[in-house]
Scaffold this motif. Structure first.
Motif, mmCIF file in Angstrom:
data_model
loop_
_atom_site.group_PDB
_atom_site.id
_atom_site.type_symbol
_atom_site.label_atom_id
_atom_site.label_comp_id
_atom_site.label_asym_id
_atom_site.label_seq_id
_atom_site.Cartn_x
_atom_site.Cartn_y
_atom_site.Cartn_z
ATOM 1 N N VAL A 108 39.427 47.876 41.816
ATOM 2 C CA VAL A 108 40.140 47.999 43.105
ATOM 3 C C VAL A 108 39.573 47.003 44.103
ATOM 4 O O VAL A 108 40.318 46.342 44.856
ATOM 5 C CB VAL A 108 40.038 49.438 43.633
ATOM 6 N N GLU A 109 38.212 46.886 44.116
ATOM 7 C CA GLU A 109 37.582 45.963 45.055
ATOM 8 C C GLU A 109 38.043 44.530 44.794
ATOM 9 O O GLU A 109 38.384 43.792 45.735
ATOM 10 C CB GLU A 109 36.063 46.089 44.931
ATOM 11 N N GLN A 110 38.100 44.109 43.518
ATOM 12 C CA GLN A 110 38.540 42.740 43.211
ATOM 13 C C GLN A 110 40.028 42.566 43.482
ATOM 14 O O GLN A 110 40.469 41.498 43.960
ATOM 15 C CB GLN A 110 38.227 42.402 41.740
ATOM 16 N N ALA A 111 40.829 43.585 43.156
ATOM 17 C CA ALA A 111 42.271 43.475 43.395
ATOM 18 C C ALA A 111 42.578 43.377 44.879
ATOM 19 O O ALA A 111 43.439 42.578 45.310
ATOM 20 C CB ALA A 111 42.995 44.670 42.784
ATOM 21 N N VAL A 119 48.185 41.628 46.816
ATOM 22 C CA VAL A 119 47.256 42.754 46.698
ATOM 23 C C VAL A 119 47.741 43.767 45.677
ATOM 24 O O VAL A 119 46.974 44.301 44.870
ATOM 25 C CB VAL A 119 47.031 43.418 48.078
ATOM 26 N N TYR A 120 49.022 44.054 45.658
ATOM 27 C CA TYR A 120 49.574 45.118 44.810
ATOM 28 C C TYR A 120 50.159 44.595 43.507
ATOM 29 O O TYR A 120 50.906 45.312 42.836
ATOM 30 C CB TYR A 120 50.629 45.897 45.585
ATOM 31 N N GLU A 121 49.840 43.366 43.138
ATOM 32 C CA GLU A 121 50.279 42.811 41.854
ATOM 33 C C GLU A 121 49.552 43.517 40.717
ATOM 34 O O GLU A 121 48.398 43.948 40.863
ATOM 35 C CB GLU A 121 49.983 41.311 41.808
ATOM 36 N N PRO A 122 50.175 43.665 39.554
ATOM 37 C CA PRO A 122 49.505 44.292 38.416
ATOM 38 C C PRO A 122 48.258 43.508 38.018
ATOM 39 O O PRO A 122 48.134 42.319 38.298
ATOM 40 C CB PRO A 122 50.563 44.269 37.328
ATOM 41 N N VAL A 123 47.361 44.192 37.342
ATOM 42 C CA VAL A 123 46.110 43.601 36.870
ATOM 43 C C VAL A 123 46.186 43.441 35.363
ATOM 44 O O VAL A 123 46.597 44.371 34.648
ATOM 45 C CB VAL A 123 44.891 44.484 37.250
ATOM 46 N N VAL A 124 45.833 42.228 34.895
ATOM 47 C CA VAL A 124 45.796 41.960 33.463
ATOM 48 C C VAL A 124 44.457 42.469 32.914
ATOM 49 O O VAL A 124 43.391 42.096 33.421
ATOM 50 C CB VAL A 124 45.957 40.451 33.173
ATOM 51 N N VAL A 125 44.515 43.312 31.888
ATOM 52 C CA VAL A 125 43.320 43.912 31.307
ATOM 53 C C VAL A 125 43.199 43.455 29.864
ATOM 54 O O VAL A 125 44.165 43.537 29.094
ATOM 55 C CB VAL A 125 43.376 45.455 31.386
ATOM 56 N N ARG A 126 41.989 42.981 29.522
ATOM 57 C CA ARG A 126 41.727 42.541 28.156
ATOM 58 C C ARG A 126 41.011 43.676 27.419
ATOM 59 O O ARG A 126 39.873 44.018 27.722
ATOM 60 C CB ARG A 126 40.865 41.288 28.169
#
Length: 383
Positions: A108-111, A119-126
């Motif tokens: 959340v802090e990085q996003a 800010v509210y864009e999805p986060v890519v998770v590996r």
């Protein structure tokens, strides 16, 4: 695809614990196909454009339809490959790619550190070799749950801390009580140690006195031994001398006895001579009265008187000689008696010296016993 946020998330939840979407397309995929997929699955937060295991780009559903809603957007981008959309071809902000083990709060802090429009864009998770999308809304909900868990944990910890503080307060009071008791025990121990030190000093002093007393005992014993041996030797010598003088006295007594017998005999002779002289004197008187008749008898009497006179002279000489013997023997007895008296006085002096030494030893013992009892009184009081 997993859409449900786990309500049992722990306070240490990571992105691997959250729902994710694995919708991916190649760079050559027509944008209209992506639009249709968004229409069919409204829950999709976006789409990943990948080539092999390399991420070409990512566009959220919101940004996709914003681009299509612009003038000529649908006619310009829908019939063409998705790689031509500016968000894919020349993005202003690169997609945020995080590892699956990233904690929710850190994600959340990085996003939220991205530009406001992203800010509210999805986060890519590996996740290993797999790339998935996690909706930012899901991450925020997960953060809320994590914060709730942490708040609950903090409250529990606070309550536990309060309980611990109460227990600590009780323990502190108990420790203070223990400290007071310990201080009292330490004081008592210190007093006992001081008393023991005093007793130890007293014992050392008494030991020194005893050592000195033993030394004095040894000295006195040596003196007594020497004096005793000397006194015994002199006593034996005196007894021997007294024995010899006693034998001498017995011998002199026998001689005096014999002299007394001789004197008795001389006395009897003198008495007999005196009787005869008296008888002759009577006869001489009778003859003298008859002097005129017969003178021959008077001559006989005179001759007898002369003999008696000679015998008296001889007896007197014997008596005088016996008297001289008596005087000589008496002087010898007096000398023997004086020698015995001198020896007796010497023995008496030796005995008195020995008695005085014994009295000194007894006085020393009495003094030491009195000193020991006096010094033992404080020790007994302390005990």
């Amino acid at each position: 695809m997993n859409e449900t946020v786990n309500a049992q998330l722990s306070a240490a939840a990571t992105l691997a614990d959250l729902p994710y979407f694995s919708y991916q397309v190649s760079p050559e995929t027509i944008s209209e196909e992506v639009a249709d997929e968004f229409q069919r699955h409204p829950e999709l937060p976006g789409v990943l454009v990948v080539a092999g295991d390399r991420v070409i780009g990512m566009i959220s559903k919101v940004k996709f339809f914003e681009r299509m809603s612009q003038q000529f957007g649908r006619d310009l981008y829908l019939p063409r490959p998705i790689k031509l959309i500016p968000e894919i071809a020349a993005p202003q902000v690169l997609p945020l790619v995080l590892m699956a083990r990233t904690p929710v709060e850190e994600a959340v802090e990085q996003a939220l550190s991205r530009p406001p429009a992203f800010v509210y864009e999805p986060v890519v998770v590996r996740k290993g070799k797999q790339l998935v999308l996690v909706d930012m809304r899901v991450i925020l909900i997960a953060q809320a749950q994590v914060l709730s868990k942490k708040n609950l944990f903090i409250q529990q910890q606070h309550l536990h801390t309060q309980q611990l503080l109460e227990k600590l307060k009780v323990e502190k009071e108990r420790n203070q009580d223990y400290a007071k008791r310990l201080e009292s025990e330490l004081t008592r121990t210190q007093q006992m140690n001081e008393a023991l030190e005093q007793q130890e000093r007293s014992v050392r002093e008494q030991a020194e006195r005893i050592a000195q007393l033993n030394q004095r005992f040894i000295s006195i014993s040596q003196v007594l031994s020497q004096r005793g041996q000397k006194a015994f030797q002199e006593t034996f010598m005196g007894v021997n001398q007294i024995t010899r003088h006693t034998a001498e006295v017995y011998r002199l007594s026998e001689r005096l006895k014999q002299d007394v017998e001789i004197i008795d005999q001389a006395t009897h002779q003198i008495a007999e001579i005196t009787r005869q002289v008296k008888h002759l004197a009577v006869q001489a008187g009778l003859i003298a009265s008859r002097s005129g008749q017969q003178m021959a008898g008077f001559d006989f009497i005179s001759e007898a008187i002369n003999k008696l006179a000679n015998q008296v002279v001889f007896a007197n000489q014997q008596v005088e000689e016996m008297a001289n013997h008596f005087r000589h023997h008496i002087r010898e007895v007096v000398q023997s008696t004086a020698s015995g008296e001198k020896i007796a006085r010497s023995l008496l002096n030796q005995v008195e010296d020995t008695q005085q030494a014994i009295q000194e030893l007894q006085a020393l013992l009495d003094t030491e016993e009195a000193t020991t009892e006096y010094e033992a009184m404080p020790t007994a009081a302390v005990a």
